[in-house]
Design an enzyme around this catalytic site. Sequence first.
Site, PDB file in Angstrom:
ATOM      1  N   ASP A 130       0.848  -1.197   0.000  1.00 41.63           N
ATOM      2  CA  ASP A 130       0.000   0.000   0.000  1.00 41.63           C
ATOM      3  C   ASP A 130       0.883   1.246   0.000  1.00 41.63           C
ATOM      4  OD1 ASP A 130      -2.311   1.842   0.684  1.00 41.63           O
ATOM      5  OD2 ASP A 130      -3.290  -0.096   0.924  1.00 41.63           O
ATOM      6  N   HIS A 193      -4.546   5.219   4.546  1.00 42.24           N
ATOM      7  CA  HIS A 193      -5.090   4.183   3.690  1.00 42.24           C
ATOM      8  C   HIS A 193      -4.552   2.801   4.021  1.00 42.24           C
ATOM      9  CE1 HIS A 193      -5.755   2.003  -0.174  1.00 42.24           C
ATOM     10  NE2 HIS A 193      -6.899   2.646  -0.101  1.00 42.24           N
ATOM     11  N   SER A 512     -11.104  -0.591  -1.819  1.00 39.26           N
ATOM     12  CA  SER A 512      -9.931  -0.804  -0.962  1.00 39.26           C
ATOM     13  C   SER A 512     -10.326  -1.476   0.339  1.00 39.26           C
ATOM     14  CB  SER A 512      -9.262   0.535  -0.628  1.00 39.26           C
ATOM     15  OG  SER A 512      -8.477   0.991  -1.674  1.00 39.26           O
TER      16      SER A 512
END
EC number: 3.4.21.110
Length: 1150
Positions: A130, A193, A512
């Site tokens: 990521d 994220h 995601s």
Amino acid sequence: MRKKQKLPFDKLAIALMSTSILLNAQSDIKANTVTEDTPAAEQAVETPQPTAVSEEVPSSKETKTPQTPDNAEETVADKANDLALQAPAKTADTPATSKATIRDLNDPSQVKTLQEKAGKGAGTVVAVIDAGFDKNHEAWRLTDKTKARYQSKEDLEKAKKEHGITYGEWVNDKVAYYHDYSKDGKTAVDQEHGTHVSGILSGNAPSETKEPYRLEGAMPEAQLLLMRVEIVNGLADYARNYAQAIRDAVNLGAKVINMSFGNAALAYANLPDETKKAFDYAKSKGVSIVTSAGNDSSFGGKTRLPLADHPDYGVVGTPAAADSTLTVASYSPDKQLTETATVKTADQQDKEMPVLSTNRFEPNKAYDYAYANRGMKEDDFKDVKGKIALIERGDIDFKDKIANAKKAGAVGVLIYDNQDKGFPIELPNVDQMPAAFISRKDGLLLKENPQKTITFNATPKVLPTASGTKLSRFSSWGLTADGNIKPDIAAPGQDILSSVANNKYAKLSGTSMSAPLVAGIMGLLQKQYEIQYPDMTPSERLDLAKKVLMSSATALYDEDEKAYFSPRQQGAGAVDAKKASAATMYVTDKDNTSSKVHLNNVSDKFEVTVTVHNKSDKPQELYYQATVQTDKVDGKHFALAPKALYETSWQKITIPANSSKQVTVPIDASRFSKDLLAQMKNGYFLEGFVRFKQDPKKEELMSIPYIGFRGDFGNLSALEKPIYDSKDGSSYYHEANSDAKDQLDGDGLQFYALKNNFTALTTESNPWTIIKAVKEGVENIEDIESSEITETIFAGTFAKQDDDSHYYIHRHANGKPYAAISPNGDGNRDYVQFQGTFLRNAKNLVAEVLDKEGNVVWTSEVTEQVVKNYNNDLASTLGSTRFEKTRWDGKDKDGKVVANGTYTYRVRYTPISSGAKEQHTDFDVIVDNTTLEVATSATFSTEDRRLTLASKPKTSQPIYRERIAYTYMDEDLPTTEYISPNEDGTFTLPEEAETMEGATVPLKMSDFTYVVEDMAGNITYTPVTKLLEGHSNKPEQDGSDQAPDKKPEAKPEQDGSGQTPDKKPETKPEKDSSGQTPGKTPQKGQPSRTLEKRSSKRALATKASARDQLPTTNDKDTNRLHLLKLVMTTFFFGLVAHIFKTKRQKETKK
């Protein structure tokens, strides 16, 4: 004369410079991180997506690209990444009231059952690739570290040494490995994220957490390998970096790898070989790679519906397009853990409603509220002081509604949806103002409720969602650019609560969030299979787990349309860990390749053959049927919704123990073909699910999706037709001017990046002042002092005589555009270059030029990869691409200028879909270098200051513009303006000019120049003083490429008019679409102020237009920040230009 206010050009220049410096600094910090909630052709890592932050009013003129029903006002959450960089919202510290996990309350994918059978990942290693992580989050914890795969840092170092890995750090017992593969040496700005994704997969928050419920991922006891990768040196280098991370994860023992990022619409075939080999390596070792499908919806993005004539509207890109990956779509389940509020209804009943808040309200406090309509006018807020403002969604941005309420004295804002069954929307953080979003149903209840009080509860609860079970509107559709079926499966991805940076927790949305849940389930299922099938190899267990997981998924049904959501949107359906864990049967295609059936092209009648596998020791009796459906069409657009056609009858089958059996289902859709072809003339999908039950009256046991295309999918048009061929002047991304459909404005210094997106040819318009300066020896264009600029325009377009701000298509009698060039080296209409809106991915794009006999006289270099223009958004990709390699400057293969005449400019390309044939698009281009014949003498009347030319200009091409230019100094910049001819062809010369500050400048006869240009771009300019002397221009005084008295000895075939040059008629210019000749404006005689840009001395550093600096096929790594810098730069130039234009236009009208 009144002194005019001086325009702050110096201040604007300073602001521009400062902005550029700041953006460059920010660019250095952020590098090339582009997240998938800001969909990009060059995107990198996918961030939370569908939390819209603003609203826009749909244009009443929008006819070609209406907004999707679920997204009527907001600019979809392409700003989610920007929100992550804003000041964090205030959250109330809530003491732990329970050690229950979030999954204890709500488990739509039934993971707990699988955890009970396969454990929670103890002894297992999982990897997350990521953009960034908080590697010290409190949720990175093992309950019993004695069960860990890596007991110590020394164990890890030993494993690294065995595989030649010399990098990566041990963080703690949970995070056994962390490394930044981007090699940029910078700390990731976005730690949210990757931290959120990792929490869904393997988070394990302590009981002491301040949250009311404890985060527990799908594999909470697994160790984590955190691998940071983002774009730094381009997409190819990026793909190689994550390929290295994949290999390292496999070698360090990961059982599953999660990759929640992607590059929308990119084809698997275009990945570097190293990346493809990494996927194969993981598969061979039995390591599951799970990817997110993407948050780019479909062709046109989230605010446009794809055209029904163009069915290849899928945008799933890489790495999700890889066959070996398990690609995950997002859906919203029918129940959700949510914040709640309580109101007392008219009948004194307590009503709980879900809320999604930004800056939470104080819990357990009763607030008064007042209705404030849509929060637009001051009068809307007359009753809100000291209360919460209840506002309906629509008309203006959310941030403006909140700001207006705050200004009126409201203590908070409740915004309710303006559509039924909508998704919750995260509101922007405006000055820490408490705000929350609620459903339309609940908003109307509050509006009508006589007791205007509401209380926000401290502890979240599980409540039904307003949308019900529904595919997320942002979730990317398949097919892939290669034409393969994706996504594979769906999982919850709407408002998922997980870990974020600094020991915090937040709800984010996106595919995601869907992928790591499936990754965890895959890891647990493989763990179960290690015990259940010990004789299988790891790769065999991986293959079985993927097929079982897809077969046991539940096909999701659209209650509104009474049809199943398309397999191109949901894959096999919603993941169900409990069903997968208990499964003894699964279903595949007839070749046992995968649990999906790709039929490619089909006719009205076809068969679907599947194989049912029974791994139990008993024969199994099943019933099966097939659903048949296609796309729903709304007007000229796909509605992005299913349309049910029919269902086959239930049939019975018995599968022997430990065996398999094929089932063939005949499909006949012939009775629908006439109506469907009328709606979708280029073909349509025939698709659905073959479903299996143990009893027709019971729940579905398993199913398999199938997809066929009624038509020739491989040979669908890859390129949108040229704008010149559009009947109404519009294209998919271009809205025509209703008053002038052929208006196609050039780029100039105005930022038209989001406007000029269609298929056409571009060229350049170069003013005579710059041509003259270059001929006089100025080598560097930045050194030219002029108020005029070189501008990129569209071939075949021309401005009016007295207005350079608008260009219009000029057509031949046959309707084709008058695309003409004069490749003489003066920079004015010297070349053509291809610009295209691609509807599909293509390969091997090349431009070639053919003479009238069909001989190829020139061929461009090949552009190997073309990505469809799936959106028109600075945050992702533009609605067209300019191909630098296709620029033709009028020369043949040997570099010699071709003879005058008409040529065919052909662009060839091939869709990348299997079986596709080469396609091409042709344009007619006139080449003419004939020197203009102009008057060599003139007379001037001092009484009325009229200049009369001795003769009219002559050329083989129609005259474009005939004008008198005059140049004077305005401060330190030579400024050029123009005079149009009077009706009788004479010119009235002004005695003075007026500066920007209002001062007058006397004009001398030597300040005036006679300028003539034909429609091929040949320009001649002569000083008026020479005309008055009555002498022929000498070569050094003439602006043309040759002396007027030395005409070229042209052969007949070299003349663009079709006649020999010595027998040229007096050409009458053709008329444009407005019925007038380009450049001719009646009843003129006053000075026509140039509409070029006052500050272009500073702007000329760009030479060409700002639009040409946007990403092209040779500049594919330009990212979002670079686009932002360009936007800001051109915005300031455009602002200065606008001020100058406005001032000049006002003066002209005096």
